[in-house]
Design an enzyme around this catalytic site. Structure first.
Site, PDB file in Angstrom:
ATOM      1  N   ASN A 199     128.618  -6.562 106.877  1.00  0.00           N
ATOM      2  CA  ASN A 199     129.516  -5.452 106.592  1.00  0.00           C
ATOM      3  C   ASN A 199     130.769  -5.917 105.868  1.00  0.00           C
ATOM      4  O   ASN A 199     131.340  -5.194 105.049  1.00  0.00           O
ATOM      5  CB  ASN A 199     129.905  -4.734 107.883  1.00  0.00           C
ATOM      6  CG  ASN A 199     128.749  -3.972 108.490  1.00  0.00           C
ATOM      7  OD1 ASN A 199     127.770  -3.675 107.813  1.00  0.00           O
ATOM      8  ND2 ASN A 199     128.853  -3.662 109.787  1.00  0.00           N
ATOM      9  N   CYS A 236     132.438  -0.383 116.909  1.00  0.00           N
ATOM     10  CA  CYS A 236     131.217  -0.809 116.219  1.00  0.00           C
ATOM     11  C   CYS A 236     131.421  -0.499 114.738  1.00  0.00           C
ATOM     12  O   CYS A 236     132.554  -0.524 114.253  1.00  0.00           O
ATOM     13  CB  CYS A 236     129.991  -0.114 116.794  1.00  0.00           C
ATOM     14  SG  CYS A 236     130.060   1.689 116.758  1.00  0.00           S
ATOM     15  N   SER A 237     130.357  -0.196 114.018  1.00  0.00           N
ATOM     16  CA  SER A 237     130.523   0.060 112.580  1.00  0.00           C
ATOM     17  C   SER A 237     131.335   1.328 112.330  1.00  0.00           C
ATOM     18  O   SER A 237     132.266   1.339 111.524  1.00  0.00           O
ATOM     19  CB  SER A 237     129.152   0.190 111.914  1.00  0.00           C
ATOM     20  OG  SER A 237     128.431  -1.020 112.054  1.00  0.00           O
ATOM     21  N   ASP A 252     128.797   5.784 118.087  1.00  0.00           N
ATOM     22  CA  ASP A 252     127.463   5.602 118.676  1.00  0.00           C
ATOM     23  C   ASP A 252     127.506   4.551 119.779  1.00  0.00           C
ATOM     24  O   ASP A 252     127.574   4.881 120.959  1.00  0.00           O
ATOM     25  CB  ASP A 252     126.454   5.200 117.598  1.00  0.00           C
ATOM     26  CG  ASP A 252     126.189   6.333 116.616  1.00  0.00           C
ATOM     27  OD1 ASP A 252     125.859   7.428 117.087  1.00  0.00           O
ATOM     28  OD2 ASP A 252     126.323   6.117 115.399  1.00  0.00           O
TER      29      ASP A 252
END
Length: 542
Positions: A25, A136-137, A141
């Site tokens: 990422n 998280c990203s 989620d």
């Protein structure tokens, strides 16, 4: 400065992604934190895969259950369809292959990774009082999974019905988990118009369990969810993690596994508007809360119908046993397949793990009925005891009144006896009738006349009750018409045995003869009797 650093709490930065994903990422313009940029901090990678890996893992899990279960999702027998090459056929190699296939799905491993990450966060907060930053990203989620599970472990309030509702509302709905993209609930199209028409509905009259879906566990997602590639069972995986904690700590949760199953069914069925769209803003924009029923109200009404014995209530719940944080060790975080949800169609007999809870509810119901009967019996016993005590008190009062009446009768008898002796001492006979009147006969009458004299007793004005503290007056009345002076003469001069030879009275202080009218008064003062000089021979016993 050294003391300040020593007393400061440590900051943990929990990155839910695998480290290699974080580096990838970063190459695409994203990145991750560096501990050098934050004072007294530490960065930890949990290694939880993204939504695409979870989707593929769940598909393989469903295929495994559909293939190796007792009955497939289409209703055919797996044993007949595969010609006996499954566990039931007795083929040992097929048994090993089925277990390997379950492991290849990776579902249980993903569940274990999420549980381990949440347990680590809860341990840092509970044991070190540290601050933990979780991300998280995207942050909606894996972040929601970890944070909500950590809250569930730390605070016993979230393990109750009301707390569980608050937890879902806070960390999933208000936080912005995209339910429409992940589950396939109704969504808003890119143009801003609603892609469906919300019809006003009510939560009443909805069946307690959903219709069986062809896929076995999840309804087919709408085309927009599949086309976007964002369909993933993130929320279902979180509920699976909650069921694993419920299995490990059966006394710590107010709700049961059956509640989690019905909760998921209601969410996946799109019967309620709580999980529509991708954010709270979109739900308010489409006026969901006025057009659709509320899932929480529906589940609460079902529980209220049977009280604490409903299937959603955990009969083993003991809030005092686990009143603090739950910190499971790593060895305990070995998940198993969730039978109540995953196996209810393929292996219905094996999915009935709630039979023990059902038996426990029957025992609780029987115990409750016995407890009510006991309370009724105890209340009747108390009433009978009070009645017996009242009767005993009444009996004691009656005994006291009886004793008092007997003492009064004895005293009156004694006083009557004394009056008789006093009158007999002057040569008269007395007879007291039951009416209270007495007849006095004068003896030794030289004229041979025996006039009847009537004697009545009184206290005060007209009362016939004797009181020791008051004088008793006795008046003797002659029946014939003789003049009062003749009566006095006969009594004092002729009949009175206490007259002296010289005509004096041997009882001068008694006031035995007084001329007031036609009556001859005998004033008997019992207190004065003790002061008189009376010979003992006057009152000889009979």
């Amino acid at each position: 400065m050294w003391k300040l650093c020593k007393s400061s709490r440590k900051l943990y930065i929990a990155d839910a992604r695998p480290r290699k994903n974080a580096l990838a990422n970063g190459a695409m313009g994203g990145g991750s934190e560096s501990s050098s940029n934050y004072f007294q901090s530490e960065i930890v990678f949990f290694g939880i895969d993204n939504i695409h890996a979870m989707r593929e893992s769940f598909v393989r899990l469903r295929e495994f259950i559909d293939t190796h279960g007792r009955t497939s999702s289409d209703g055919m027998s797996s044993f007949l369809r595969h010609g006996g090459s499954i566990w039931g056929g007795g083929n040992l190699s097929s048994m090993s292959a089925s277990v390997s296939t379950l492991g290849d799905s990776g579902w249980l491993l993903h569940v274990q990774n999420v549980l381990a990450g949440a347990a680590w966060i809860a341990a840092r907060v509970a044991m070190e009082k540290a601050s933990v930053l979780v991300h998280c990203s995207d942050g909606w989620d894996r972040t929601s999974q970890l944070v909500s599970l950590a809250n569930l472990l730390l605070d016993p309030y979230y393990r109750t019905f009301r707390g569980f509702q608050a937890l879902v509302e806070k960390d999933w709905l208000a936080f912005g988990h995209p339910f429409s993209d992940r589950v396939g609930t109704p969504s808003i199209s890119g143009s801003g118009n609603v892609s469906f028409e919300l019809s006003r509905q009510s939560s009443t009259g909805i069946p307690s369990s959903p219709m069986r879906q062809p896929s076995g566990t999840l309804p087919p997602a709408p085309s927009h969810a599949h086309s976007s590639g964002n369909y993933s069972p993130i929320f279902l995986q979180w509920a699976d993690c909650v069921s694993q904690l419920l299995r490990m700590y059966p006394f710590a949760f107010e709700f049961s596994a059956a509640f989690l199953v019905d909760f998921l069914d209601c969410m996946l069925s799109s019967r309620f508007g709580n999980f529509f769209f991708n954010s709270e803003k979109e739900r308010l924009q489409c006026n969901v809360f006025e057009s659709c029923g509320c899932l929480w109200a529906y589940l609460a009404d079902r529980r209220a119908s049977e009280g604490g014995l409903h299937v959603h209530c955990n009969p083993f719940y003991d809030p005092l046993k686990y009143s603090g944080p739950l910190l499971p060790p790593a060895a305990a975080l070995a998940p198993t397949i969730w039978p109540q949800f995953h196996l209810r169609w393929a292996c219905p007999e094996e999915a009935h793990s709630g039979e023990i809870e059902a038996q426990c509810r029957k025992i609780i119901l029987k115990n409750s009925e016995m407890q009510k009967a006991k309370e009724v019996a105890e209340r009747k016993a108390r009433e009978n005891t009070n009645a017996v005590q009242s009767l005993h008190a009444e009996l004691r009062r009656e005994k006291l009144l009886n004793i008092s009446a007997m003492n009064t009768a004895k005293r009156i008898t004694k006083e009557n006896t004394d009056i008789k002796r006093a009158i007999q001492s002057i040569g008269c006979k007395i007879h007291i009738s039951s009416s209270g009147d007495c007849i006095v006969d004068i003896e030794n009458n030289p004229a041979g006349a025996h006039p009847n004299l009537y004697c009545s007793s009184r206290q005060g004005s007209s009362s016939a009750v004797i009181n020791d503290k008051k004088d008793l007056y006795v008046s003797v009345t002659e029946d014939d018409g003789d003049d009062g002076n003749d009566v006095i003469g006969r009594i004092c001069d002729s009949l009175c045995p206490f007259r002296t030879k010289d005509g004096g009275c041997r009882w001068p202080n008694g006031g035995c003869a007084q001329l007031g009218s036609q009556f001859v008064g005998l004033k008997a003062n019992f207190d004065a009797f003790d002061q008189l000089s009376i010979d003992d021979s006057y009152f000889k016993p009979k």
